[in-house]
Design a protein around this motif. Structure first.
Motif, PDB file in Angstrom:
ATOM      1  N   ASP A 227      -7.000 -14.858 -13.172  1.00 43.12           N
ATOM      2  CA  ASP A 227      -7.661 -15.775 -14.120  1.00 43.12           C
ATOM      3  C   ASP A 227      -9.066 -15.305 -14.505  1.00 43.12           C
ATOM      4  N   GLY A 228      -9.474 -14.116 -14.018  1.00 43.10           N
ATOM      5  CA  GLY A 228     -10.769 -13.555 -14.391  1.00 43.10           C
ATOM      6  C   GLY A 228     -11.922 -13.966 -13.510  1.00 43.10           C
ATOM      7  N   THR A 229     -11.683 -14.777 -12.492  1.00 42.93           N
ATOM      8  CA  THR A 229     -12.780 -15.219 -11.633  1.00 42.93           C
ATOM      9  C   THR A 229     -13.000 -14.245 -10.480  1.00 42.93           C
ATOM     10  N   VAL A 230     -14.240 -14.217 -10.012  1.00 38.85           N
ATOM     11  CA  VAL A 230     -14.606 -13.429  -8.846  1.00 38.85           C
ATOM     12  C   VAL A 230     -15.611 -14.233  -8.029  1.00 38.85           C
ATOM     13  N   ILE A 231     -15.768 -13.850  -6.774  1.00 35.17           N
ATOM     14  CA  ILE A 231     -16.820 -14.434  -5.945  1.00 35.17           C
ATOM     15  C   ILE A 231     -18.006 -13.481  -5.967  1.00 35.17           C
ATOM     16  N   LEU A 232     -19.156 -13.990  -6.389  1.00 39.67           N
ATOM     17  CA  LEU A 232     -20.394 -13.218  -6.460  1.00 39.67           C
ATOM     18  C   LEU A 232     -21.270 -13.670  -5.298  1.00 39.67           C
ATOM     19  N   ASP A 233     -21.328 -12.839  -4.273  1.00 39.35           N
ATOM     20  CA  ASP A 233     -22.024 -13.198  -3.032  1.00 39.35           C
ATOM     21  C   ASP A 233     -23.347 -12.448  -2.967  1.00 39.35           C
ATOM     22  N   PHE A 234     -24.436 -13.141  -3.300  1.00 39.93           N
ATOM     23  CA  PHE A 234     -25.744 -12.485  -3.318  1.00 39.93           C
ATOM     24  C   PHE A 234     -26.241 -12.147  -1.913  1.00 39.93           C
ATOM     25  N   ASN A 235     -25.601 -12.675  -0.882  1.00 41.67           N
ATOM     26  CA  ASN A 235     -25.942 -12.249   0.473  1.00 41.67           C
ATOM     27  C   ASN A 235     -25.604 -10.778   0.685  1.00 41.67           C
ATOM     28  N   ARG A 236     -24.761 -10.242  -0.173  1.00 41.37           N
ATOM     29  CA  ARG A 236     -24.378  -8.835  -0.093  1.00 41.37           C
ATOM     30  C   ARG A 236     -25.159  -7.962  -1.074  1.00 41.37           C
ATOM     31  N   ALA A 237     -26.233  -8.501  -1.635  1.00 39.53           N
ATOM     32  CA  ALA A 237     -27.101  -7.687  -2.492  1.00 39.53           C
ATOM     33  C   ALA A 237     -27.767  -6.602  -1.648  1.00 39.53           C
ATOM     34  N   ILE A 238     -27.705  -5.378  -2.127  1.00 45.82           N
ATOM     35  CA  ILE A 238     -28.264  -4.259  -1.364  1.00 45.82           C
ATOM     36  C   ILE A 238     -29.235  -3.450  -2.208  1.00 45.82           C
ATOM     37  N   ASN A 239     -30.062  -2.685  -1.522  1.00 42.65           N
ATOM     38  CA  ASN A 239     -31.004  -1.792  -2.187  1.00 42.65           C
ATOM     39  C   ASN A 239     -30.310  -0.515  -2.631  1.00 42.65           C
ATOM     40  N   TYR A 240     -30.851   0.065  -3.692  1.00 44.03           N
ATOM     41  CA  TYR A 240     -30.478   1.430  -4.046  1.00 44.03           C
ATOM     42  C   TYR A 240     -31.232   2.394  -3.126  1.00 44.03           C
ATOM     43  N   PRO A 241     -30.762   3.636  -3.019  1.00 45.13           N
ATOM     44  CA  PRO A 241     -31.472   4.622  -2.194  1.00 45.13           C
ATOM     45  C   PRO A 241     -32.944   4.775  -2.557  1.00 45.13           C
ATOM     46  N   SER A 242     -33.290   4.557  -3.827  1.00 50.86           N
ATOM     47  CA  SER A 242     -34.684   4.722  -4.257  1.00 50.86           C
ATOM     48  C   SER A 242     -35.618   3.715  -3.593  1.00 50.86           C
ATOM     49  N   ALA A 243     -35.063   2.679  -2.956  1.00 50.18           N
ATOM     50  CA  ALA A 243     -35.911   1.754  -2.200  1.00 50.18           C
ATOM     51  C   ALA A 243     -36.384   2.381  -0.899  1.00 50.18           C
ATOM     52  N   PHE A 244     -35.642   3.362  -0.407  1.00 49.78           N
ATOM     53  CA  PHE A 244     -35.962   3.998   0.864  1.00 49.78           C
ATOM     54  C   PHE A 244     -36.695   5.327   0.699  1.00 49.78           C
ATOM     55  N   THR A 245     -36.574   5.939  -0.463  1.00 51.44           N
ATOM     56  CA  THR A 245     -37.120   7.271  -0.666  1.00 51.44           C
ATOM     57  C   THR A 245     -37.615   7.432  -2.097  1.00 51.44           C
ATOM     58  N   PRO A 246     -38.708   8.173  -2.309  1.00 48.32           N
ATOM     59  CA  PRO A 246     -39.176   8.437  -3.673  1.00 48.32           C
ATOM     60  C   PRO A 246     -38.374   9.537  -4.368  1.00 48.32           C
ATOM     61  N   TYR A 247     -37.332  10.036  -3.716  1.00 49.78           N
ATOM     62  CA  TYR A 247     -36.621  11.192  -4.256  1.00 49.78           C
ATOM     63  C   TYR A 247     -35.243  10.847  -4.815  1.00 49.78           C
TER      64      TYR A 247
END
Length: 274
Positions: A227-247
């Motif tokens: 039916d096109g629905t999904v569960i969007l769980d913001f508790n699973r929001a994660i950082n990209y690698p650029s949050a950990f490194t300037p490279y």
């Protein structure tokens, strides 16, 4: 507390454990110590021996056996000139050196924005050796929301910026996730990319960015239901690698993928502690 929230919380804890384990992988994002573009003339680079260059199509490395460089794939010493060719956005763990086993540092060859670059990945990097998990907000059941996926007739390639100002990116938008947030009386529409097996990923800004969280984060969903629905769980929001490194060369959100709300769920800025 009912059994359903208990099960939900336990699944999130398993997700967090797997996430921290993946980040702590050998030669992963936490080991990055440099990002350097290759020049047309053979040149020395920071943090790695040898002379490096590119003619725009092929990358070349010239070194002597005494430099201690070996090919990652075969372990063969580099004594002379070796070459490699990549397509845009491809990467190759190319050579290694250093340490008692000759494998302390791996040099990754990468093609970004149709240009060759190298990244050094040092297993002795303090960011890696001192890693003890990513700080997160407490679990928020109210930020697990149902969303409706509205697919575009055809995917749309949207130009975007990345964490590296010299590298442009493209977001292949396959549609929008439409949802509401607690305490807000309007709908949100965020562009989504398709991942393996039909899963969806949304890269987004919110009002915690720079105040507890990195400048942007991402969250993934399962494949939409019939039916096109999904569960969007913001508790699973994660950082990209650029949050950990300037490279990193991580993609920024597309224009308008911003929420006028504080999403106090998921991963915090790595430099912060609880």
């Amino acid at each position: 507390m009912s059994t359903a929230p208990d099960a939900q919380l336990e699944r999130w804890r398993r997700f967090r454990s797997s996430r921290n384990t993946a980040l702590a992988a050998d030669y992963g994002w936490l080991t990055l110590t440099s990002f350097q573009w290759l020049e047309s003339q053979p040149s020395a680079v920071d943090l790695a021996p040898g002379l490096w260059s590119t003619d725009g199509t092929t990358a070349a490395l010239t070194a002597a056996a005494s430099d201690g460089l070996t090919l990652v794939e075969t372990g063969e010493p580099v004594d002379g000139t070796v070459t490699a060719r990549l397509a845009d956005e491809e990467s190759l763990m190319w050579v290694q050196f250093g340490g008692e086993d000759g494998k302390q540092v791996v040099v990754e060859l990468a093609m970004r924005a149709d240009k060759y670059a190298i990244r050094t990945r040092d297993s002795k990097s303090p960011v890696f050796t001192e890693f003890d998990g990513v700080p997160t907000f407490d679990y928020r059941p109210d930020l697990v929301v149902e969303a409706r996926f509205e697919a575009f007739p055809e995917p749309e390639d949207v130009p975007i910026a990345t964490a590296n100002p010299l590298v442009d990116g493209v977001h292949r938008s396959v549609g929008e996730l439409v949802f509401r947030l607690p305490g807000k009386d309007h709908e949100y529409r965020l562009h989504a990319e398709e991942e393996k097996l039909g899963a969806l990923t949304v890269t987004f800004h919110d009002e915690t960015n720079g105040d507890g969280t990195d400048e942007w984060r991402k969250v993934s969903t399962a494949r939409p239901r019939p039916d096109g629905t999904v569960i969007l769980d913001f508790n699973r929001a994660i950082n990209y690698p650029s949050a950990f490194t300037p490279y990193g060369t991580c993609p920024m959100p597309v224009k308008n993928n911003s929420l006028d709300a504080r999403i106090e769920a998921g991963e915090k800025q790595p430099a912060l502690t609880d």
